[in-house]
Write an enzyme that holds these catalytic residues in place. Structure first.
Site, mmCIF file in Angstrom:
data_model
loop_
_atom_site.group_PDB
_atom_site.id
_atom_site.type_symbol
_atom_site.label_atom_id
_atom_site.label_comp_id
_atom_site.label_asym_id
_atom_site.label_seq_id
_atom_site.Cartn_x
_atom_site.Cartn_y
_atom_site.Cartn_z
ATOM 1 N N GLY A 213 -4.183 -3.763 0.812
ATOM 2 C CA GLY A 213 -3.494 -4.316 2.083
ATOM 3 C C GLY A 213 -2.624 -4.910 0.981
ATOM 4 O O GLY A 213 -2.346 -4.491 0.108
ATOM 5 N N CYS A 214 -1.754 -6.189 2.052
ATOM 6 C CA CYS A 214 -1.475 -6.857 1.444
ATOM 7 C C CYS A 214 -1.824 -7.379 -0.137
ATOM 8 O O CYS A 214 -2.725 -7.983 -0.589
ATOM 9 C CB CYS A 214 -0.954 -8.449 2.436
ATOM 10 S SG CYS A 214 0.184 -9.608 1.295
ATOM 11 N N PHE A 215 -0.613 -7.402 -1.204
ATOM 12 C CA PHE A 215 -1.271 -7.584 -2.056
ATOM 13 C C PHE A 215 -1.366 -9.305 -2.804
ATOM 14 O O PHE A 215 -1.659 -9.874 -3.756
ATOM 15 C CB PHE A 215 -0.247 -7.127 -3.678
ATOM 16 C CG PHE A 215 1.155 -7.174 -4.003
ATOM 17 C CD1 PHE A 215 1.857 -7.936 -2.744
ATOM 18 C CD2 PHE A 215 2.434 -6.233 -3.995
ATOM 19 C CE1 PHE A 215 3.303 -8.398 -2.496
ATOM 20 C CE2 PHE A 215 3.555 -6.379 -3.607
ATOM 21 C CZ PHE A 215 4.032 -7.392 -2.907
ATOM 22 N N TRP A 216 -0.583 -10.222 -2.250
ATOM 23 C CA TRP A 216 -0.805 -11.158 -2.628
ATOM 24 C C TRP A 216 -1.803 -11.610 -2.086
ATOM 25 O O TRP A 216 -2.794 -12.618 -3.552
ATOM 26 C CB TRP A 216 0.050 -12.557 -1.389
ATOM 27 C CG TRP A 216 0.988 -12.143 -1.116
ATOM 28 C CD1 TRP A 216 2.317 -11.548 -2.310
ATOM 29 C CD2 TRP A 216 1.889 -11.976 0.202
ATOM 30 N NE1 TRP A 216 3.541 -11.792 -1.881
ATOM 31 C CE2 TRP A 216 4.129 -12.242 -0.486
ATOM 32 C CE3 TRP A 216 2.245 -12.985 1.129
ATOM 33 C CZ2 TRP A 216 4.652 -12.209 0.059
ATOM 34 C CZ3 TRP A 216 3.385 -13.490 2.439
ATOM 35 C CH2 TRP A 216 4.212 -12.824 1.929
ATOM 36 N N HIS B 114 -9.203 -9.920 3.849
ATOM 37 C CA HIS B 114 -9.832 -10.501 2.675
ATOM 38 C C HIS B 114 -10.524 -11.769 2.493
ATOM 39 O O HIS B 114 -9.869 -12.624 2.715
ATOM 40 C CB HIS B 114 -8.087 -10.560 1.943
ATOM 41 C CG HIS B 114 -7.929 -9.249 1.506
ATOM 42 N ND1 HIS B 114 -6.251 -9.393 1.347
ATOM 43 C CD2 HIS B 114 -7.734 -7.895 1.779
ATOM 44 C CE1 HIS B 114 -5.925 -8.339 0.959
ATOM 45 N NE2 HIS B 114 -5.978 -7.717 1.627
#
Length: 187
Positions: A27-30, A178
């Site tokens: 998902g969102c890499f941040w 996350h």
């Protein structure tokens, strides 16, 4: 904030002698990068970089990847000391920190760039990835894992403003899927 400019960093980080690479998409890499740094930063992780992998275009930009037209996944490249940190530990953490049962989605983030994937760099990594995935699928996720396991292709570092984004922006967006799940040890 997102730029149309092509990504000009294609080589990624310098890898210290003896270090190994692991590449995951969750998902969102941040949030993925932030969680790996926070959990393994003092346990053998040299670096965690966000970027793009698995696509069909050269020099992708964030805007192009988010369009869904490049085929890239938002991913995290982990550089680690294998004498202090195992690939098995990195992948076990991967299956605890995101939802691997949703196709092209993590939480409210939807699109093929948010897919769950393990991109292996060696035949041994492929073997471990398949073993850990099988165990996690049977013991934790009820047979619903959709994570793809593929050979690592060319890595593209994301634009500089994405690197360590949540360290620079502590109140920035973090995908609600996350978080570290409390699951029993894999057997």
């Amino acid at each position: 904030m997102a730029s149309d400019a092509p990504n000009t960093t294609t080589t990624g980080p310098t890898i210290p002698p003896g270090a190994e690479r692991a590449t995951v998409a969750a998902g969102c890499f941040w949030g993925v990068e932030h969680m790996y740094r926070k959990h393994f930063g003092d346990k053998g992780l040299y670096d965690a970089r966000v970027g793009y992998i698995g696509g069909n275009s050269e020099d992708p930009s964030y805007k192009a990847v988010c369009s869904g037209n490049t085929g890239h996944a938002e991913a995290t490249l982990l550089i680690y000391n294998p004498t202090l940190l195992s690939y098995t530990d990195l992948l076990t953490f991967f299956y605890r920190m995101h939802d691997p049962t949703t196709t092209n989605q993590q939480g409210p983030d939807r699109g093929s760039q948010y897919r769950s994937g393990i991109f292996y760099h060696t035949p041994e990594q492929e073997k471990v990835a398949r073993e850990i995935t099988k165990k996690a699928n049977e013991q934790w996720w009820g047979g619903k894992i959709v994570t793809e396991i593929l050979p690592a292709q060319k890595w593209w570092d994301a634009e500089d403003y994405h690197q360590e984004y949540l360290t620079k922006n502590p109140y920035g967006y973090e995908c609600p899927s996350h978080f570290l799940r409390k699951l029993p040890d894999l057997k």
